[in-house]
Design a protein around this motif. Sequence first.
Motif, mmCIF file in Angstrom:
data_model
loop_
_atom_site.group_PDB
_atom_site.id
_atom_site.type_symbol
_atom_site.label_atom_id
_atom_site.label_comp_id
_atom_site.label_asym_id
_atom_site.label_seq_id
_atom_site.Cartn_x
_atom_site.Cartn_y
_atom_site.Cartn_z
ATOM 1 N N GLU A 226 0.915 -1.202 0.266
ATOM 2 C CA GLU A 226 -0.375 0.022 0.039
ATOM 3 C C GLU A 226 0.903 1.290 0.379
ATOM 4 O O GLU A 226 0.592 2.210 -0.871
ATOM 5 N N ASP A 234 -6.813 2.591 1.952
ATOM 6 C CA ASP A 234 -8.832 2.735 3.180
ATOM 7 C C ASP A 234 -8.969 3.680 1.998
ATOM 8 O O ASP A 234 -8.620 4.956 2.672
ATOM 9 N N SER A 262 -14.366 0.846 2.896
ATOM 10 C CA SER A 262 -13.388 0.895 4.218
ATOM 11 C C SER A 262 -13.419 -1.021 4.904
ATOM 12 O O SER A 262 -11.959 -1.185 5.126
ATOM 13 N N HIS A 265 -11.769 -3.218 2.621
ATOM 14 C CA HIS A 265 -10.867 -3.106 2.542
ATOM 15 C C HIS A 265 -10.064 -3.688 4.209
ATOM 16 O O HIS A 265 -8.583 -4.537 3.884
#
Length: 326
Positions: A226, A234, A262, A265
Amino acid sequence: MMRGSRVAQALLFIFNIAIGHALSLNNNLQTALPPQLREASARGLLVQPRPNAYILGTVHIGSESADEARLLIDAVRPTAVVVEVSPSRVPLIRKRNAASERNALSKQEDVEVQGSDGSGSGKIWAALGSLPALAQKGWYTGGFAGLAFSIVILWGSLLKRSLTVKEEETSLPRSDEFAATIAAADAINATVLAPDVEIDELLASVARSMSSPIDWISLGTNIARESVGFREPDPIRRRRREEESIVEWANRRRNIDTARASRLHGEGMAPGISRAMVEERDERFARSCLEALGGNEDDDATVIVCVVGLVHLDGVVERLKRVESK
């Protein structure tokens, strides 16, 4: 293949919840409530899964969620209010509410009350100063897993929050929706139910859910991917300040689709932590709602309001509907 199956099941769950919300809203909810609550209902933030149960999803920024909680409790006059706080926090919140009320009546600045928010620099120092205590609690409660969670998740969240305090005070002052909920419930003598986990319980739950080294390797890999852009962040996270003002960020967070994205995620990033942070707590909130209803579905005098973070809304509503259909 297994991961694809889990994602498909999660998407199907969200689709069913969305359809259920659209079909199950009592017409009275749209016509009898104040305009701000009707708008919240239309946006999927306020749901009535049972005749005498109202579930409000909130975001921890700005003051709209606090206003909606007050309006909802005043409008439906519940006999019980379920709120997303742990039992130990209730007397502390009530003490702070009483101090705030005294301060408002005297129209004098109360250092202790304002200290609960504090200046931007004060919040940053407070967040930095909380690290040793959080780390110690995490280690003694959950070992390495508890320590890592305390530092990376809990302390990281406190630090990020402290960095936006100054901007929030200027552009979007916050009113604590859970404190507002308890104050509104107390004003009508409604029973306040606080079913959330204490911090020690949460740390222990996370430690159990992340007991394997593979769980931490997977989480570390996902965080690394990420950070370099190989994985989407997110959706609830704020974009860069030059790309998104704090008001725009708040508006984006006040969207059920953002909360659902979210949640997905989190399930993909760390399934174990997601279970401890979201699913297990959904179960606690829903169980508290059912206990407050006590089987009095046809009793107009029994009304409950449940105020939880928006990420918990679908889980609570789905569980209440599931029990009702049995």
